[in-house]
Scaffold this active site. Structure first.
Site, short mmCIF file in Angstrom:
data_model
loop_
_atom_site.label_atom_id
_atom_site.label_comp_id
_atom_site.label_asym_id
_atom_site.label_seq_id
_atom_site.Cartn_x
_atom_site.Cartn_y
_atom_site.Cartn_z
N GLU A 19 3.49 -5.64 -38.77
CA GLU A 19 4.15 -4.42 -38.26
C GLU A 19 3.29 -3.67 -37.26
OE1 GLU A 19 6.46 -0.39 -39.88
OE2 GLU A 19 5.51 -1.75 -41.30
N LYS A 79 11.72 -2.09 -41.72
CA LYS A 79 12.38 -1.57 -42.93
C LYS A 79 13.49 -2.55 -43.29
CE LYS A 79 10.49 1.84 -44.86
NZ LYS A 79 9.30 1.02 -45.03
#
Length: 273
Positions: free
Chosen positions: A34, A51
């Site tokens: 990420e 997410k």
């Protein structure tokens, strides 16, 4: 031990940001997928929050495709992702030219060796008077690790979580003299700290009943304790059992890697003796 663990991680996971950082007595082996925030030449800022996570099924292509389809169509997972996208748009808006913040990629599927993930891309053009550190300060800590609204969420988490997160959920990367930078979110990471005399040579796993966050640790004979932190977002549609299973999934590859290293070391000791 920690060097071998990092080598195993890099061999198993071809992920941007794999790195090993040794600061004093704390060692971080990070294989995060990420991006927290990148600053490119010309002042372009980019965040890529994750997410939404689902396990892959490499031995069953049909099940793997079904898992990916279920993830990207999940109302709950999309709500989580969109919540963080809105938060990051607000964060970047503090240091970007008016009207420049945009979302070129919204809730897109990325597939890695062990998991499918939902990733969005948020970009903006940094104002000339705003420095790289101003941009990092405006967006830190990463919204995907705090929730929204950010300040209130952090206050709630501070009251619920039993201890400071440490480097977990922070950022690791570089800031360059040429006015560029690239920082990840510290997830999928193993943190090594010196083992105290009372810590046994085993694996422990604890869950915070208030937040559901899992903290796993492995003690070994090399004098270090390896800790892995994992968590997940909570929205109205969240199911506690599903959230807990997702957190276990996030920790699984790291713990499996550590166990392989321990097994290898044990076999080497037996051969030596």
């Amino acid at each position: 031990h920690h060097t071998k663990t990092h080598d195993h991680l890099c061999a198993q996971r071809n992920i941007r940001g794999s790195s090993s950082s040794n600061s004093s007595s704390v060692i971080v082996c990070c294989s995060s997928p990420e991006r927290f925030l990148q600053g490119g030449r010309g002042g372009v800022l980019e965040a890529k929050p994750i997410k939404g996570t689902a396990a892959r099924h490499p031995e069953d292509p049909a099940a793997d495709a079904a898992a990916a389809a279920a993830l990207i169509s999940s109302e709950k997972e999309r709500a989580e992702n969109l919540m963080i996208v809105d938060l990051l748009r607000n964060d970047l808006g503090k240091v970007c030219e008016p009207g420049s913040v945009h979302v070129p990629g919204l809730i897109q599927l990325e597939s890695h060796a062990a998991v499918h993930q939902l990733v969005s891309t948020v970009r903006g053009l940094r104002r000339p008077e705003a420095s790289c550190t101003d941009a990092v300060r405006a967006a830190f800590p990463g919204g995907s690790m705090t929730g929204a609204p950010k300040v209130r969420s952090m206050a709630i988490l501070d009251g619920l979580e039993g201890a400071a997160r440490g480097v977990y959920s922070g950022a690791l990367g570089y800031l360059s003299i040429n006015d560029t930078f690239d920082l990840n979110i510290v997830i999928r990471s193993a943190v090594f700290t010196p083992r105290s005399a009372e810590q046994a040579d085993n694996i422990t796993q604890t869950a915070n009943p208030a937040t559901g966050a899992i903290s796993s640790s492995i003690s070994s004979d090399d004098g270090y304790v390896m800790s892995v932190g994992v968590g997940g977002a909570v929205v109205v549609q969240s199911d506690p059992d599903a959230e807990f299973a997702e957190m276990q999934l996030k920790a699984k590859r790291l713990l499996e890697t550590a166990m392989l290293v321990q097994q290898s070391q044990s076999e080497q000791r037996c051969q030596t003796h």
